[in-house]
Enzyme design. Structure first.
Site, PDB file in Angstrom:
ATOM      1  N   ILE A 149      17.194  50.170  24.396  1.00 16.14           N
ATOM      2  CA  ILE A 149      17.096  49.117  25.414  1.00 16.14           C
ATOM      3  C   ILE A 149      15.791  48.333  25.248  1.00 16.14           C
ATOM      4  CG2 ILE A 149      16.971  48.670  27.911  1.00 16.14           C
ATOM      5  CD1 ILE A 149      18.805  51.215  28.207  1.00 16.14           C
ATOM      6  N   ASP A 168       4.834  53.238  22.643  1.00 20.99           N
ATOM      7  CA  ASP A 168       5.857  54.252  22.385  1.00 20.99           C
ATOM      8  C   ASP A 168       5.261  55.186  21.339  1.00 20.99           C
ATOM      9  OD1 ASP A 168       8.016  55.778  21.406  1.00 20.99           O
ATOM     10  OD2 ASP A 168       9.451  54.240  21.992  1.00 20.99           O
ATOM     11  N   ALA A 228      14.932  51.892  34.273  1.00 17.15           N
ATOM     12  CA  ALA A 228      15.207  53.101  33.476  1.00 17.15           C
ATOM     13  C   ALA A 228      15.531  54.271  34.415  1.00 17.15           C
ATOM     14  CB  ALA A 228      14.030  53.418  32.582  1.00 17.15           C
ATOM     15  N   ARG A 229      14.495  54.892  34.973  1.00 16.71           N
ATOM     16  CA  ARG A 229      14.717  55.993  35.911  1.00 16.71           C
ATOM     17  C   ARG A 229      13.633  55.983  36.983  1.00 16.71           C
ATOM     18  NH1 ARG A 229      18.979  56.191  34.507  1.00 16.71           N
ATOM     19  NH2 ARG A 229      20.286  57.906  33.796  1.00 16.71           N
ATOM     20  N   GLU A 258      18.329  58.416  45.046  1.00 16.08           N
ATOM     21  CA  GLU A 258      19.291  57.316  45.145  1.00 16.08           C
ATOM     22  C   GLU A 258      20.449  57.718  46.039  1.00 16.08           C
ATOM     23  OE1 GLU A 258      20.277  56.043  41.174  1.00 16.08           O
ATOM     24  OE2 GLU A 258      18.243  55.368  40.790  1.00 16.08           O
ATOM     25  N   HIS A 276      21.014  50.555  41.080  1.00 15.62           N
ATOM     26  CA  HIS A 276      21.293  51.189  39.779  1.00 15.62           C
ATOM     27  C   HIS A 276      22.475  50.497  39.079  1.00 15.62           C
ATOM     28  CE1 HIS A 276      20.728  55.247  37.525  1.00 15.62           C
ATOM     29  NE2 HIS A 276      21.116  54.300  36.691  1.00 15.62           N
TER      30      HIS A 276
HETATM   31  N1  LIG Z   1      19.538  51.381  34.883  1.00 12.31           N
HETATM   32  C1  LIG Z   1      20.542  51.832  34.207  1.00 12.31           C
HETATM   33  O1  LIG Z   1      21.686  51.731  34.607  1.00 12.31           O
HETATM   34  C2  LIG Z   1      20.299  52.462  32.861  1.00 12.31           C
HETATM   35  C3  LIG Z   1      21.242  52.297  31.847  1.00 12.31           C
HETATM   36  C4  LIG Z   1      21.004  52.878  30.607  1.00 12.31           C
HETATM   37  C5  LIG Z   1      19.867  53.633  30.413  1.00 12.31           C
HETATM   38  N2  LIG Z   1      18.986  53.800  31.426  1.00 12.31           N
HETATM   39  C6  LIG Z   1      17.745  54.581  31.225  1.00 12.31           C
HETATM   40  O2  LIG Z   1      17.011  53.967  30.190  1.00 12.31           O
HETATM   41  C7  LIG Z   1      16.437  54.957  29.385  1.00 12.31           C
HETATM   42  C8  LIG Z   1      16.224  54.413  27.997  1.00 12.31           C
HETATM   43  O3  LIG Z   1      17.469  54.194  27.360  1.00 12.31           O
HETATM   44  P1  LIG Z   1      17.561  53.928  25.790  1.00 12.31           P
HETATM   45  O4  LIG Z   1      19.005  53.865  25.451  1.00 12.31           O
HETATM   46  O5  LIG Z   1      16.689  52.821  25.391  1.00 12.31           O
HETATM   47  O6  LIG Z   1      16.956  55.300  25.258  1.00 12.31           O
HETATM   48  P2  LIG Z   1      16.292  55.581  23.847  1.00 12.31           P
HETATM   49  O7  LIG Z   1      16.314  57.042  23.675  1.00 12.31           O
HETATM   50  O8  LIG Z   1      16.905  54.721  22.799  1.00 12.31           O
HETATM   51  O9  LIG Z   1      14.778  55.093  24.050  1.00 12.31           O
HETATM   52  C9  LIG Z   1      13.829  55.796  24.761  1.00 12.31           C
HETATM   53  C10 LIG Z   1      12.489  55.488  24.120  1.00 12.31           C
HETATM   54  O10 LIG Z   1      11.468  56.057  24.928  1.00 12.31           O
HETATM   55  C11 LIG Z   1      10.464  56.534  24.053  1.00 12.31           C
HETATM   56  N3  LIG Z   1       9.641  57.517  24.720  1.00 12.31           N
HETATM   57  C12 LIG Z   1       9.920  58.817  24.960  1.00 12.31           C
HETATM   58  N4  LIG Z   1       8.892  59.392  25.593  1.00 12.31           N
HETATM   59  C13 LIG Z   1       7.947  58.435  25.766  1.00 12.31           C
HETATM   60  C14 LIG Z   1       6.668  58.430  26.369  1.00 12.31           C
HETATM   61  N5  LIG Z   1       6.153  59.538  26.895  1.00 12.31           N
HETATM   62  N6  LIG Z   1       5.988  57.272  26.382  1.00 12.31           N
HETATM   63  C15 LIG Z   1       6.496  56.150  25.837  1.00 12.31           C
HETATM   64  N7  LIG Z   1       7.713  56.106  25.239  1.00 12.31           N
HETATM   65  C16 LIG Z   1       8.426  57.243  25.211  1.00 12.31           C
HETATM   66  C17 LIG Z   1      11.226  57.097  22.886  1.00 12.31           C
HETATM   67  O11 LIG Z   1      10.428  57.180  21.729  1.00 12.31           O
HETATM   68  C18 LIG Z   1      12.340  56.072  22.725  1.00 12.31           C
HETATM   69  O12 LIG Z   1      11.983  55.081  21.793  1.00 12.31           O
HETATM   70  C19 LIG Z   1      17.444  56.107  29.443  1.00 12.31           C
HETATM   71  O13 LIG Z   1      16.816  57.345  29.230  1.00 12.31           O
HETATM   72  C20 LIG Z   1      18.021  56.008  30.825  1.00 12.31           C
HETATM   73  O14 LIG Z   1      17.319  56.879  31.679  1.00 12.31           O
HETATM   74  C21 LIG Z   1      19.166  53.223  32.638  1.00 12.31           C
HETATM   75  O1  LIG Z   2      26.423  55.413  35.185  1.00  8.79           O
HETATM   76  C1  LIG Z   2      25.723  54.435  35.405  1.00  8.79           C
HETATM   77  O2  LIG Z   2      26.125  53.370  35.829  1.00  8.79           O
HETATM   78  C2  LIG Z   2      24.228  54.531  35.106  1.00  8.79           C
HETATM   79  C3  LIG Z   2      24.006  54.813  33.670  1.00  8.79           C
HETATM   80  C4  LIG Z   2      22.563  54.803  33.272  1.00  8.79           C
HETATM   81  O3  LIG Z   2      21.698  55.214  34.236  1.00  8.79           O
HETATM   82  C5  LIG Z   2      22.393  55.587  32.008  1.00  8.79           C
HETATM   83  O4  LIG Z   2      21.467  56.373  31.910  1.00  8.79           O
HETATM   84  O5  LIG Z   2      23.183  55.366  31.085  1.00  8.79           O
END
Ligand SMILES: NC(=O)c1ccc[n+]([C@@H]2O[C@H](COP(=O)([O-])OP(=O)(O)OC[C@H]3O[C@@H](n4cnc5c(N)ncnc54)[C@H](O)[C@@H]3O)[C@@H](O)[C@H]2O)c1
Ligand SMILES: O=C(O)CC[C@@H](O)C(=O)O
Length: 524
Positions: A149, A168, A228-229, A258, A276
């Site tokens: 992302i 990162d 993210a979270r 949430e 979310h």
């Molecule tokens: N809002 C939503 O609906 C939604 C949807 C999808 C994902 N997410 C959240 O987004 C997060 C990221 O998704 P993604 O697909 O990009 O994951 P990803 O695993 O591709 O990327 C996570 C990145 O975080 C980095 N990282 C890990 N620990 C770290 C630290 N201590 N400091 C800095 N960077 C660090 C990793 O190296 C990696 O590059 C997911 O874990 C999820 O919780 C939220």
């Molecule tokens: O299920 C959802 O809509 C949230 C998904 C998102 O938080 C994820 O980590 O992929």
């Protein structure tokens, strides 16, 4: 028939691979629904609403696979699942674009006061001066976590004329160069960015990563985003820094709890929020549902899953190469377990020849799972094999060696018990299959399948005849028989195979024969 519980709202069209699968029954109900018999469920599909806790897993003894239709697995107790041999899979990239787009929409909305202006016009106001915003162009965007992302956001930010600063710890120079971003320390991002957005998973390390100490280091007028979270940015600290005017605003899609309920951050006009929604697009939901439905079906069809959190990833091609050795490893573990009945201190596994080009750690886990099968009542597979061995005090050693004893490949396993050791060697021969070629220091050659009897005896005339007589007297047909010895008159072994297991009477009579040193029935 496998029972699949779809416990959260998962796109119905995406479930088609499971609905089309004749061996699965799909049940769309919550885990709290009294109509669901949790004890019978083989697979569970969740989004973020269902918390797959250890307590829930205890109620689901048949559960084999947990599938998260999304990325974050922080709602799943992965350690507890691993301990039970339950595979956890997710859909890592199905919602990447949607979440990146949502983050970008939030960023533009935040800097241009769009939600506030929208509410004002709907309220029949026309306050053009009250909603003067800021351009994204020329601003420094700090991205914490440049994964899937984060990278998509970086690409979009570049197009908008922003400078991208990234923290990162796992970012390589090559990736930073290819994405045209500046790799920074966290402090550099905090000190230099105009807008900071977090995209890490929620872990022990990232919880509260942006806390009060971090906020103190930021520029006055900084904006924060969290799609993210909840918890990566400390909510209490953010409320303080928005309250004192240091932080110009925040956009939040996620919260520690949430829904957040009466939350101090919701009181600020310059905090914009969504419930979310990052992954809530038709496209993302179809993608993630299809990905996990396919993964679960793949698992049921005994093929390798590709996006497991607690198993190594393996492509179809690699799996095809490893499959014969995977089977051989399981058989080696099972034979060993049936030949060494006492507690084992150490298992050493040695790989040589062509098998060393494959993921041998996966084979080691398969061998251990074969060893524990029928030995303990915990379901042991590649997921929890090493953990189970450790819990039972068995040291596992894996080595690669160049001596393959004349075979194209070899897997040798040695079990060490207090005062003895037992070793087995197997090989896989193309177009011929798996063979056991060495057993307890004797050369032998047999196919590890079916009902076998291993007899270690003194090499004296008549022993084989007496064994044959007892079997004949019991109307037991010998399917195959292999013999081996080290020296004339010393110890020798025979391995016999039968169409069905021997009964206890025949086994007893055989064990009472003179010259028999050791005897083990082996069922594979
Ligand atoms: N809002 C939503 O609906 C939604 C949807 C999808 C994902 N997410 C959240 O987004 C997060 C990221 O998704 P993604 O697909 O990009 O994951 P990803 O695993 O591709 O990327 C996570 C990145 O975080 C980095 N990282 C890990 N620990 C770290 C630290 N201590 N400091 C800095 N960077 C660090 C990793 O190296 C990696 O590059 C997911 O874990 C999820 O919780 C939220
Ligand atoms: O299920 C959802 O809509 C949230 C998904 C998102 O938080 C994820 O980590 O992929």
């Amino acid at each position: 028939m496998y029972r699949v519980l779809v416990a959260d709202a998962i796109n119905a069209e995406g479930l088609q691979p499971l609905l089309d699968y004749a061996d699965a029954q799909v049940i769309e109900k919550k885990v709290t629904d009294t109509e669901v018999n949790l004890k019978e469920i083989d697979a569970i599909l969740v989004r973020s609403a269902t918390k797959v806790t250890e307590e829930l897993l205890e109620k689901m003894p048949q559960l084999k696979i947990i599938a998260r239709a999304g990325v974050g697995v922080d709602n799943i107790d992965v350690n507890a699942a691993t301990k039970r041999g339950i595979i956890v899979v997710n859909a890592p990239d199905g919602n990447t674009i949607s979440t990146a787009e949502h983050t970008f929409a939030m960023m533009a909305s935040l800097l241009r006061n769009i939600p506030q202006a929208h509410a004002s016009v709907k309220n029949l106001e026309w306050k053009r001066n009250a909603f003067v915003g800021n351009e994204l162009h020329g601003k420094a965007l700090g991205i914490v976590g440049l994964g899937r992302i984060g990278a998509e956001i970086a690409k979009r930010a570049k197009v908008f004329g922003m400078t991208v600063l990234v923290f990162d710890p796992f970012l390589t120079k090559e990736r930073a160069t290819s994405l045209n971003v500046q790799s920074c320390t966290l402090d550099e991002v905090l000190e230099q960015a105009d807008i900071i957005t977090v995209h890490t998973p929620l872990t022990k390390e990232t919880k509260g990563l942006i806390n009060e100490t971090a906020m103190k280091k930021t520029k006055k007028g900084v904006y924060f985003l969290n799609c993210a979270r909840g918890g990566i940015i400390d909510e209490q600290a953010l409320a303080v820094y928005i309250g004192n005017g240091h932080v110009a605003g925040a956009a939040l899609d996620v919260f520690e709890e949430e829904p957040p309920g009466e939350h101090p951050l919701l009181k600020f006009d310059n905090v914009i929020v969504t419930p979310h929604l990052g992954a809530s697009t038709k496209e993302a939901q179809l993608n993630v549902a299809t990905q996990v439905a396919k993964e679960v079906r793949t698992y049921f069809e005994d093929r390798p899953v590709t996006n497991s959190i607690n198993l190594p990833a393996m492509s179809k091609d690699i799996y095809e190469k490893i499959r014969p050795f995977h089977h051989l490893s399981k058989q080696l573990g099972s034979i060993l377990s049936q030949c060494v009945k006492e507690g084992i201190d150490e298992l050493s596994i040695n790989y040589s020849g062509s098998v060393t080009e494959l993921e041998t750690s996966y084979l080691t886990k398969a061998l251990i799972s074969g060893f524990f099968k029928n030995r303990i009542d915990v379901h042991v597979n590649e997921v929890n094999a090493l953990l189970t061995a450790k819990e039972r005090g068995i040291t596992v050693g894996e080595k690669i060696s160049t001596n393959s004893f004349g075979y194209a490949n070899c897997i040798t396993v040695t079990a060490k018990v207090e005062n003895r050791q037992f070793s087995l060697r197997g090989t896989y021969i193309d177009h011929y299959g798996p063979r056991i070629v060495h057993m307890n220091d004797f050369n032998i050659d047999f196919h590890p399948e079916g009902n076998l009897l291993y007899i270690q005896h003194m090499d004296r005339p008549g022993v084989i005849g007496r064994v044959g007589k007892i079997l004949g007297d019991h109307a037991i047909n010998i399917a195959t028989m292999q013999v081996g010895r080290k020296e004339i008159g010393g110890e020798a072994i025979m391995v016999l195979s039968f169409d069905k297991p021997l009964d206890s009477t025949a086994l007893q009579l055989l064990s009472e024969l003179d010259d028999i040193v050791l005897m083990n029935q082996i069922t594979l």
